[in-house]
Design an enzyme around this catalytic site. Structure first.
Site, PDB file in Angstrom:
ATOM      1  NE  ARG A  46     -15.172 -46.338 -22.867  1.00 39.66           N
ATOM      2  CZ  ARG A  46     -14.895 -47.594 -22.499  1.00 39.66           C
ATOM      3  NH1 ARG A  46     -13.667 -47.947 -22.162  1.00 39.66           N
ATOM      4  NH2 ARG A  46     -15.824 -48.508 -22.518  1.00 39.66           N
ATOM      5  CB  SER A  74     -21.739 -44.636 -24.018  1.00 37.68           C
ATOM      6  OG  SER A  74     -22.317 -45.918 -24.058  1.00 37.68           O
ATOM      7  CD  GLU A  95     -17.435 -43.370 -23.545  1.00 33.91           C
ATOM      8  OE1 GLU A  95     -18.048 -43.820 -22.552  1.00 33.91           O
ATOM      9  OE2 GLU A  95     -17.216 -44.035 -24.567  1.00 33.91           O
TER      10      GLU A  95
HETATM   11  C1  LIG Z   1     -22.732 -46.977 -32.373  1.00 31.39           C
HETATM   12  C2  LIG Z   1     -21.514 -46.681 -31.536  1.00 31.39           C
HETATM   13  C3  LIG Z   1     -21.076 -47.603 -30.605  1.00 31.39           C
HETATM   14  C4  LIG Z   1     -19.952 -47.333 -29.818  1.00 31.39           C
HETATM   15  N1  LIG Z   1     -19.557 -48.268 -28.914  1.00 31.39           N
HETATM   16  C5  LIG Z   1     -18.458 -48.029 -28.167  1.00 31.39           C
HETATM   17  C6  LIG Z   1     -18.014 -48.983 -27.203  1.00 31.39           C
HETATM   18  O1  LIG Z   1     -18.580 -50.063 -27.040  1.00 31.39           O
HETATM   19  N2  LIG Z   1     -16.928 -48.692 -26.464  1.00 31.39           N
HETATM   20  C7  LIG Z   1     -16.252 -47.507 -26.609  1.00 31.39           C
HETATM   21  O2  LIG Z   1     -15.246 -47.288 -25.905  1.00 31.39           O
HETATM   22  N3  LIG Z   1     -16.654 -46.586 -27.512  1.00 31.39           N
HETATM   23  C8  LIG Z   1     -17.733 -46.805 -28.283  1.00 31.39           C
HETATM   24  N4  LIG Z   1     -18.143 -45.868 -29.198  1.00 31.39           N
HETATM   25  C9  LIG Z   1     -17.428 -44.587 -29.306  1.00 31.39           C
HETATM   26  C10 LIG Z   1     -16.313 -44.543 -30.378  1.00 31.39           C
HETATM   27  O3  LIG Z   1     -16.588 -45.451 -31.427  1.00 31.39           O
HETATM   28  C11 LIG Z   1     -14.942 -44.848 -29.780  1.00 31.39           C
HETATM   29  O4  LIG Z   1     -14.589 -43.910 -28.781  1.00 31.39           O
HETATM   30  C12 LIG Z   1     -13.858 -44.877 -30.860  1.00 31.39           C
HETATM   31  O5  LIG Z   1     -12.682 -45.399 -30.308  1.00 31.39           O
HETATM   32  C13 LIG Z   1     -13.554 -43.500 -31.441  1.00 31.39           C
HETATM   33  O6  LIG Z   1     -12.713 -43.681 -32.567  1.00 31.39           O
HETATM   34  P1  LIG Z   1     -12.738 -42.614 -33.774  1.00 31.39           P
HETATM   35  O7  LIG Z   1     -11.695 -43.010 -34.732  1.00 31.39           O
HETATM   36  O8  LIG Z   1     -14.095 -42.474 -34.306  1.00 31.39           O
HETATM   37  O9  LIG Z   1     -12.288 -41.318 -32.981  1.00 31.39           O
HETATM   38  P2  LIG Z   1     -12.801 -39.831 -33.243  1.00 31.39           P
HETATM   39  O10 LIG Z   1     -14.226 -39.716 -32.828  1.00 31.39           O
HETATM   40  O11 LIG Z   1     -12.435 -39.403 -34.603  1.00 31.39           O
HETATM   41  O12 LIG Z   1     -11.919 -39.060 -32.170  1.00 31.39           O
HETATM   42  C14 LIG Z   1     -12.156 -39.268 -30.784  1.00 31.39           C
HETATM   43  C15 LIG Z   1     -11.010 -38.611 -30.012  1.00 31.39           C
HETATM   44  O13 LIG Z   1      -9.815 -39.324 -30.275  1.00 31.39           O
HETATM   45  C16 LIG Z   1      -8.829 -38.445 -30.796  1.00 31.39           C
HETATM   46  N5  LIG Z   1      -8.071 -39.173 -31.811  1.00 31.39           N
HETATM   47  C17 LIG Z   1      -8.539 -39.804 -32.910  1.00 31.39           C
HETATM   48  N6  LIG Z   1      -7.526 -40.347 -33.596  1.00 31.39           N
HETATM   49  C18 LIG Z   1      -6.397 -40.043 -32.922  1.00 31.39           C
HETATM   50  C19 LIG Z   1      -5.014 -40.315 -33.133  1.00 31.39           C
HETATM   51  N7  LIG Z   1      -4.590 -40.997 -34.192  1.00 31.39           N
HETATM   52  N8  LIG Z   1      -4.115 -39.853 -32.224  1.00 31.39           N
HETATM   53  C20 LIG Z   1      -4.531 -39.145 -31.140  1.00 31.39           C
HETATM   54  N9  LIG Z   1      -5.825 -38.838 -30.898  1.00 31.39           N
HETATM   55  C21 LIG Z   1      -6.741 -39.288 -31.785  1.00 31.39           C
HETATM   56  C22 LIG Z   1      -9.603 -37.286 -31.430  1.00 31.39           C
HETATM   57  O14 LIG Z   1      -8.810 -36.108 -31.507  1.00 31.39           O
HETATM   58  C23 LIG Z   1     -10.753 -37.162 -30.453  1.00 31.39           C
HETATM   59  O15 LIG Z   1     -10.363 -36.416 -29.321  1.00 31.39           O
HETATM   60  C24 LIG Z   1     -19.253 -46.109 -29.994  1.00 31.39           C
HETATM   61  C25 LIG Z   1     -19.692 -45.188 -30.954  1.00 31.39           C
HETATM   62  C26 LIG Z   1     -20.799 -45.474 -31.730  1.00 31.39           C
HETATM   63  C27 LIG Z   1     -21.233 -44.477 -32.780  1.00 31.39           C
END
Ligand SMILES: Cc1cc2nc3c(=O)[nH]c(=O)nc-3n(C[C@H](O)[C@H](O)[C@H](O)COP(=O)(O)OP(=O)(O)OC[C@H]3O[C@@H](n4cnc5c(N)ncnc54)[C@H](O)[C@@H]3O)c2cc1C
Length: 311
Positions: A170, A232, A302
């Site tokens: 992460r 998480s 995280e």
């Molecule tokens: C039900 C559920 C299950 C999940 N399971 C997992 C899992 O199994 N494994 C896991 O790792 N995570 C998991 N997550 C967490 C999450 O889905 C991941 O971290 C996902 O990759 C975040 O993507 P997002 O587009 O929603 O990012 P956001 O929440 O919109 O942003 C997260 C971070 O990334 C940055 N970011 C977003 N897009 C960009 C970009 N284009 N360039 C640079 N920075 C950027 C943002 O500024 C922020 O700091 C889960 C979440 C939920 C709700």
């Protein structure tokens, strides 16, 4: 929820509509670009150069006092997937940052290649997955990366290879730079992911579609998917699992206002209906404190927490 048309700039946009926790404050300015070119023009046209680029907000808490900066949402904007190479051994695709990770998983499996299945259960975008090195069940996003296209606050593009980054659990940081950090309370980055070339293998012994179905069923059985959450909350400490520690400390069901440590998965905090971002952050702090007192381990969040506190 109000639908935002691509290319539309909004003032005072409630971020609760754009994060999976369904809580939090407003963004002073919120923009969904039309496409890559429009994003470039928008960024170049801004005098204020502090942006938050977000995807689906599935790992994000925006404090109730909101964000004085401009939020740019890639989801719904940067949405192209292109096949670059497809041969018997390998598939290489170019995916824009706003494409949902589950769509990548399905597309790769449909083409008959393997290695993207883990993305099926990660409800964020490819950009978010790259920023977080999102992963599960033994695979992480950067296992699949061939190269990435990034853009900085001046609208300059960079083609970067995996070697340009320090990649860990992460954690993704541009080498020799403090631009991307894994600090618990996160600050805006200065370079964002616009697209990535991802590579996948062809192993007839692995059945991608079947693996996706099994993986999703496992999630339904173990995660509180019916209530707003951000996956998480804490990173796993080395050699252990945050969920096991939280459960061992008897913290399942612990509440702060409308936020609750999930009964189904101890490392999830759910919004039971009317949680504020402060409720969620206070609960994160309480869980962290109790685990430190009882187990002597400091759990690190995280989830990314941004914005101002109220008052
Ligand atoms: C039900 C559920 C299950 C999940 N399971 C997992 C899992 O199994 N494994 C896991 O790792 N995570 C998991 N997550 C967490 C999450 O889905 C991941 O971290 C996902 O990759 C975040 O993507 P997002 O587009 O929603 O990012 P956001 O929440 O919109 O942003 C997260 C971070 O990334 C940055 N970011 C977003 N897009 C960009 C970009 N284009 N360039 C640079 N920075 C950027 C943002 O500024 C922020 O700091 C889960 C979440 C939920 C709700």
């Amino acid at each position: 929820m109000t639908y935002l048309y691509p290319g539309q700039l909004r003032n005072n946009e409630p971020m609760s509509q754009h994060v999976s926790w369904r809580a939090g404050g407003m963004a002073e300015r919120f923009y969904v670009p039309l496409n890559r070119q429009d994003l470039l023009e928008f960024v170049k046209g801004q005098s204020q150069s502090v942006f938050h680029v977000i995807g689906l907000g599935s790992n994000l808490l925006v404090r109730d006092g909101g964000l004085p900066e401009t939020v740019i949402q890639t989801h719904g904007a940067l949405k192209e997937i292109k096949v670059l190479r497809q041969d018997p051994e390998e598939l290489v695709i170019e995916v824009e940052a706003g494409v949902p990770a589950p769509k990548v998983a399905r597309s790769v499996a449909r083409l008959g290649y393997q290695g993207a299945e883990f993305m099926a259960g990660i409800p964020g975008t490819v950009g978010g997955a790259l920023a977080m090195n999102a992963g599960c069940y033994g695979r992480e996003t950067w296992n699949c990366v061939h190269s990435v296209l990034t853009m900085d606050e001046k609208g300059q593009f960079f083609e970067r290879t995996v070697e340009d980054y320090e990649v860990g659990y992460r954690h993704v940081a541009l080498k020799n730079s403090a631009k991307h950090t894994a600090t618990p309370r996160f600050h805006p980055t200065k370079e964002w992911f616009i697209a990535a070339k991802l590579k996948f293998i062809n192993d007839p012994l692995l059945q991608g579609q079947k693996m996706i179905r099994e993986l999703l069923a496992r999630r339904v059985a173990t995660q509180p998917l019916g209530q707003p959450n951000a996956g998480s909350v804490f990173r796993n400490p080395s050699g252990g699992f945050a969920a096991q520690l939280i459960e061992k400390c008897g913290l399942k069901g612990l509440r702060e206002g409308g936020a609750e440590v999930s009964h189904k998965h101890a490392n999830f905090i759910v919004n039971t209906g009317n949680a504020t971002a402060a409720d969620i952050e206070n609960l994160i702090d309480r869980v962290q404190q109790r685990v430190r007192e009882i187990c002597g381990i400091t759990l690190l969040p995280e989830v990314r927490i941004i914005g101002n506190k109220v008052g």
